[in-house]
Design an enzyme around this catalytic site. Structure first.
Site, PDB file in Angstrom:
ATOM      1  CB  CYS A   1      -0.823   0.076   1.096  1.00 18.01           C
ATOM      2  SG  CYS A   1      -2.400   1.105   0.911  1.00 18.01           S
TER       3      CYS A   1
ATOM      4  CG  HIS B   1      -3.724  -3.533   3.657  1.00 14.45           C
ATOM      5  ND1 HIS B   1      -2.504  -3.173   4.021  1.00 14.45           N
ATOM      6  CD2 HIS B   1      -4.238  -2.518   3.107  1.00 14.45           C
ATOM      7  CE1 HIS B   1      -2.326  -1.928   3.953  1.00 14.45           C
ATOM      8  NE2 HIS B   1      -3.505  -1.374   3.312  1.00 14.45           N
TER       9      HIS B   1
END
Length: 493
Positions: free
Chosen positions: A326, A432
């Site tokens: 991310c 994630h």
């Protein structure tokens, strides 16, 4: 419906795991049980099956209760963006950004919503185990409290107060907390719990008797200090140190680090050690470098530049393996653009230039569950996870995509995620939880093993390990607490 609320004398005393333990115990005893925390503050969040965002602590508690995580378990999530501001997530969606004072004034507005949310739980479950935040003795916040005694009052819940003896001063913290509560709040506290005890409990007993004489509330048990492989959502995360582990993984601990629970599955590997680094002196020669998520990617990129870690990362990238997740993926690129000033007033900033890509921050946050497969791998090699980001990354022909997304919130899709350089040693993804499944974790760790002349190994299923650890937690807490008394407090058995 029965309910019980776990509050603590301070942050990090172990409230979340006590709630998880009680959820598992009640489930084992045949009751339908649900966790509930009206307001959580954390940079570790999770995306539900319907694409909504919630705190990770309630996710673990949901698993302990045998439930799929849902946002009604954590209606309000505060994600700090700086020392003075937070992004407010209400019922899984972004409500807005506010200062502490602005949010303090909003609390009255949220009270009715929280009451309605809790009513739904009363209809669906036998027991709700509630969790407070920080301490109920924050007397400056009492008039608009919606997470500790204020929430207990809204739903008329009895309270158990947890103190952490490992830090020292547990008797003073319990007695001091009770001293600062008003009479109505004191009446709600039905028992105390001493958590994280090391040593012989017989030595502690005289102190427990004296404490009960002072505060007139019984101690319901002493829970021993136990190392479990269960995720910790607190900012000062500590990973279990192993005496020796041949695979050394270094993680950049940036000031705005978020979703470091992505690393929990990695630490479950027996031959892997994980260490945080905050300076170039700590860098050394890791087998893998992970740059995790960030709630303020630009500020953290500036931090890497200022402390000298940028230079260390670039030097390491010549031969070492790097994975960015991310925000950590975004900093690997050539440029980050922020036209709407989502994070700072800079407008744009040069990245680490390790992947030939540019990221642009948009106004809307992407929150979605995804299923993906590694490019050029068999379809069985599935990776599950979730995305939480405001940036859109576009890369040149010099980099290749890492994953192909084929499912998004239950709908069939077909698009690429992530990037990997031509050499194959620098890569990043928006997913994630990418290490939670066996496929990607086993692939990466085995590549590190082979490079060090070690044999390949099969990775264990992280979900199975988590279930065993939750059962172990429940066993420890059941043996430590007076469960008969707790059932009596909630009006059952």
């Amino acid at each position: 419906m029965a309910k019980i609320m776990i509050q603590g004398t301070a942050s990090s005393v172990g409230k979340s795991l006590i709630v998880a333990a009680l959820c598992r115990i009640f489930k084992q005893d045949g009751y339908s049980v649900c966790p509930f925390k009206s307001q959580n503050m954390s940079l570790n969040s999770y995306i539900t099956l319907d694409g909504k965002e919630m705190g990770r602590a309630q996710v673990l508690q949901a698993y302990a209760a045998g439930l799929e995580p849902e946002v009604y378990m954590n209606p309000i999530l505060l994600k700090p963006t700086s020392d003075k501001k937070s992004q407010i997530i209400v019922n899984g969606k972004v409500y807005g950004n506010s200062t502490a004072m602005e949010y303090h004034n909003l609390k009255i507005k949220f009270k009715g919503m929280l009451k309605e949310q809790f009513k739904k739980l009363e209809e669906d479950f036998d027991i709700v185990v509630m969790e407070g935040a920080g301490s109920p003795a924050e007397i400056n916040l009492r008039d608009r409290d919606i997470v500790n005694m204020g929430m207990a009052e809204i739903v008329d819940a009895p309270v158990l107060l947890v103190g952490d003896i490992d830090k020292g001063g547990v008797f003073a913290s319990l007695a001091g907390t009770m001293l600062l509560l008003n009479e109505g709040e004191k009446e709600r506290v039905k028992g105390t719990i001493i958590n994280k005890f090391r040593g012989d409990v017989e030595i502690l007993n005289p102190g427990l008797d004296m404490l009960e004489d002072i505060i007139h509330i019984p101690c319901l048990g002493v829970v021993p200090y136990t190392r479990l492989q269960l995720e910790d959502e607190d900012g000062a995360v500590e990973f279990n140190k192993k005496a020796y582990a041949p695979i050394d993984i270094a993680v950049i601990k940036m000031p705005h680090i978020s979703n470091f629970t992505d690393l929990d599955a990695l630490k479950s590997e027996e031959d892997v050690s994980i260490r945080f680094i905050t300076s170039k002196e700590e860098f050394k020669e890791p087998d893998l470098l992970v740059i995790p998520g960030s709630k303020n990617t630009i500020e953290d990129l500036l931090y890497l530049r200022k402390c000298g870690l940028e230079e260390s990362i670039k030097e390491y990238s010549k031969d070492g393996k790097i994975i960015g997740i991310c925000g950590g993926y975004q900093v690997l690129g050539s440029k980050i653009k922020d036209p709407y000033k989502v994070e700072t007033d800079l407008g744009e900033i040069e990245g680490l230039n390790l992947l030939d890509m540019e990221t642009t921050f948009e106004k809307e946050k992407i929150t979605t569950r995804v299923s993906a497969k590694l490019i050029n791998e068999e379809i069985e090699n599935i990776v599950y996870g979730y995305e939480i980001h405001m940036g859109i990354s576009e890369y040149s022909e010099n980099v290749k995509p890492l994953f192909k997304i084929y499912d998004k919130n239950g709908e069939k899709v077909d698009y690429f995620d992530g990037a990997i350089n031509e050499k194959g040693n620098v890569m990043g993804t928006y997913i994630h939880g990418v290490f939670d499944g066996i496929v990607f974790r086993e692939k990466i760790i085995n590549e590190l093993r082979v490079k060090k002349g070690l044999k390949k190994k099969k990775s264990q299923v992280y979900e199975h390990m988590r279930e065993k650890e939750l059962d172990k937690l429940a066993d420890i807490v059941r043996q430590s607490l007076d469960m008969e008394k707790i059932y009596s407090i909630i009006g059952m058995k």
